[in-house]
Design a protein around this motif. Structure first.
Motif, PDB file in Angstrom:
ATOM      1  N   VAL A  32       0.835  -1.206   0.000  1.00  0.00           N
ATOM      2  CA  VAL A  32       0.000   0.000   0.000  1.00  0.00           C
ATOM      3  C   VAL A  32       0.870   1.256   0.000  1.00  0.00           C
ATOM      4  O   VAL A  32       1.946   1.285   0.596  1.00  0.00           O
ATOM      5  N   VAL A  33       0.395   2.283  -0.688  1.00  0.00           N
ATOM      6  CA  VAL A  33       1.027   3.598  -0.633  1.00  0.00           C
ATOM      7  C   VAL A  33       0.135   4.459   0.251  1.00  0.00           C
ATOM      8  O   VAL A  33      -1.015   4.734  -0.097  1.00  0.00           O
ATOM      9  N   GLY A  45       4.152   3.468   3.912  1.00  0.00           N
ATOM     10  CA  GLY A  45       3.730   2.092   3.685  1.00  0.00           C
ATOM     11  C   GLY A  45       2.797   1.579   4.754  1.00  0.00           C
ATOM     12  O   GLY A  45       2.247   2.331   5.568  1.00  0.00           O
ATOM     13  N   ARG A  46       2.673   0.289   4.743  1.00  0.00           N
ATOM     14  CA  ARG A  46       1.749  -0.407   5.647  1.00  0.00           C
ATOM     15  C   ARG A  46       2.099  -0.162   7.114  1.00  0.00           C
ATOM     16  O   ARG A  46       1.216  -0.012   7.954  1.00  0.00           O
ATOM     17  N   ASP A  48       3.517   2.510   8.411  1.00  0.00           N
ATOM     18  CA  ASP A  48       3.088   3.868   8.777  1.00  0.00           C
ATOM     19  C   ASP A  48       1.602   3.870   9.109  1.00  0.00           C
ATOM     20  O   ASP A  48       1.174   4.492  10.085  1.00  0.00           O
ATOM     21  N   LEU A  49       0.831   3.179   8.292  1.00  0.00           N
ATOM     22  CA  LEU A  49      -0.612   3.089   8.530  1.00  0.00           C
ATOM     23  C   LEU A  49      -0.885   2.327   9.821  1.00  0.00           C
ATOM     24  O   LEU A  49      -1.707   2.738  10.631  1.00  0.00           O
ATOM     25  N   ARG A  50      -0.171   1.227  10.045  1.00  0.00           N
ATOM     26  CA  ARG A  50      -0.340   0.450  11.281  1.00  0.00           C
ATOM     27  C   ARG A  50      -0.071   1.318  12.514  1.00  0.00           C
ATOM     28  O   ARG A  50      -0.828   1.289  13.479  1.00  0.00           O
ATOM     29  N   ARG A  51       1.018   2.090  12.481  1.00  0.00           N
ATOM     30  CA  ARG A  51       1.357   2.949  13.634  1.00  0.00           C
ATOM     31  C   ARG A  51       0.247   3.952  13.913  1.00  0.00           C
ATOM     32  O   ARG A  51      -0.129   4.167  15.066  1.00  0.00           O
ATOM     33  N   LEU A  52      -0.297   4.580  12.863  1.00  0.00           N
ATOM     34  CA  LEU A  52      -1.371   5.551  13.067  1.00  0.00           C
ATOM     35  C   LEU A  52      -2.609   4.876  13.642  1.00  0.00           C
ATOM     36  O   LEU A  52      -3.205   5.368  14.608  1.00  0.00           O
ATOM     37  N   ILE A 116      -6.829  -2.923  -0.343  1.00  0.00           N
ATOM     38  CA  ILE A 116      -6.594  -1.477  -0.375  1.00  0.00           C
ATOM     39  C   ILE A 116      -5.131  -1.252  -0.750  1.00  0.00           C
ATOM     40  O   ILE A 116      -4.227  -1.666  -0.030  1.00  0.00           O
ATOM     41  N   THR A 117      -4.916  -0.588  -1.883  1.00  0.00           N
ATOM     42  CA  THR A 117      -3.548  -0.364  -2.389  1.00  0.00           C
ATOM     43  C   THR A 117      -3.113   1.093  -2.263  1.00  0.00           C
ATOM     44  O   THR A 117      -1.927   1.388  -2.397  1.00  0.00           O
ATOM     45  N   GLY A 118      -4.059   1.979  -2.029  1.00  0.00           N
ATOM     46  CA  GLY A 118      -3.748   3.394  -1.843  1.00  0.00           C
ATOM     47  C   GLY A 118      -4.601   3.961  -0.733  1.00  0.00           C
ATOM     48  O   GLY A 118      -5.794   3.651  -0.629  1.00  0.00           O
ATOM     49  N   PHE A 119      -3.984   4.777   0.117  1.00  0.00           N
ATOM     50  CA  PHE A 119      -4.688   5.316   1.278  1.00  0.00           C
ATOM     51  C   PHE A 119      -4.270   6.766   1.445  1.00  0.00           C
ATOM     52  O   PHE A 119      -3.113   7.053   1.744  1.00  0.00           O
ATOM     53  N   ASP A 120      -5.182   7.681   1.194  1.00  0.00           N
ATOM     54  CA  ASP A 120      -4.942   9.111   1.416  1.00  0.00           C
ATOM     55  C   ASP A 120      -5.866   9.564   2.523  1.00  0.00           C
ATOM     56  O   ASP A 120      -7.082   9.388   2.429  1.00  0.00           O
TER      57      ASP A 120
END
Length: 147
Positions: A32-33, A45-46, A48-52, A116-120
């Motif tokens: 994922v971006v 990446g993934r 960064d999303l996990r930490r949030l 999910i390949t993109g997350f903004d």
């Protein structure tokens, strides 16, 4: 039968509402971006999303996400939501003052083949600061009295 992009995103949100980070991330591609705009993370990446997500669930154990609008545009899903909860731990560098938060957010997710390949992610950082009783950062404080 494969899921629609909207169903994939709704599954992600349902797991997040339960505080199930691993369950939510099961819907997210390993490649994922992630662009977490308020945090100035571009091309993350993934992890960064996990930490949030983990930080959010930890800081707001009573997390409540209200989906206001969800729009599926082909493989892109746009979600307007409100995040609510009571702060129980430091969050994104903000000291815990046990304040209630209600934070409007907009997410733009790209879904390919059920993943999910993109997350903004977008939210107003000043709204976050106001809700959690952080002093305004855009004005210089005047200290002292008239001479």
């Amino acid at each position: 039968m494969s899921q629609t992009p909207a169903e994939t995103v709704r599954g992600f949100l349902a797991a997040l509402r339960r505080g199930d980070i691993d369950g939510a991330l099961a819907a997210v591609s390993r490649s994922v971006v992630a662009n977490l705009h308020p945090l100035r993370v571009r091309g993350g990446g993934r992890e960064d999303l996990r930490r949030l997500l983990a930080s959010t669930v930890t800081a707001f154990p009573d997390l409540f996400l209200t989906e206001k609008h969800l729009l599926e545009l082909g493989r892109v899903v746009v979600v307007e939501l409100k995040m609510e909860g009571t702060q129980a731990a430091d969050y994104l560098g903000i000291v815990n003052q046990e304040k209630h938060i209600d934070l409007d957010q907009a997410w733009r997710l790209t879904v390919d083949a059920g993943s999910i390949t993109g997350f903004d992610l977008y939210w107003c950082q000043n709204q976050l600061y106001r809700r959690l009783a952080v002093k305004r950062l855009d004005e210089v404080a005047i200290v002292g009295g008239a001479a």
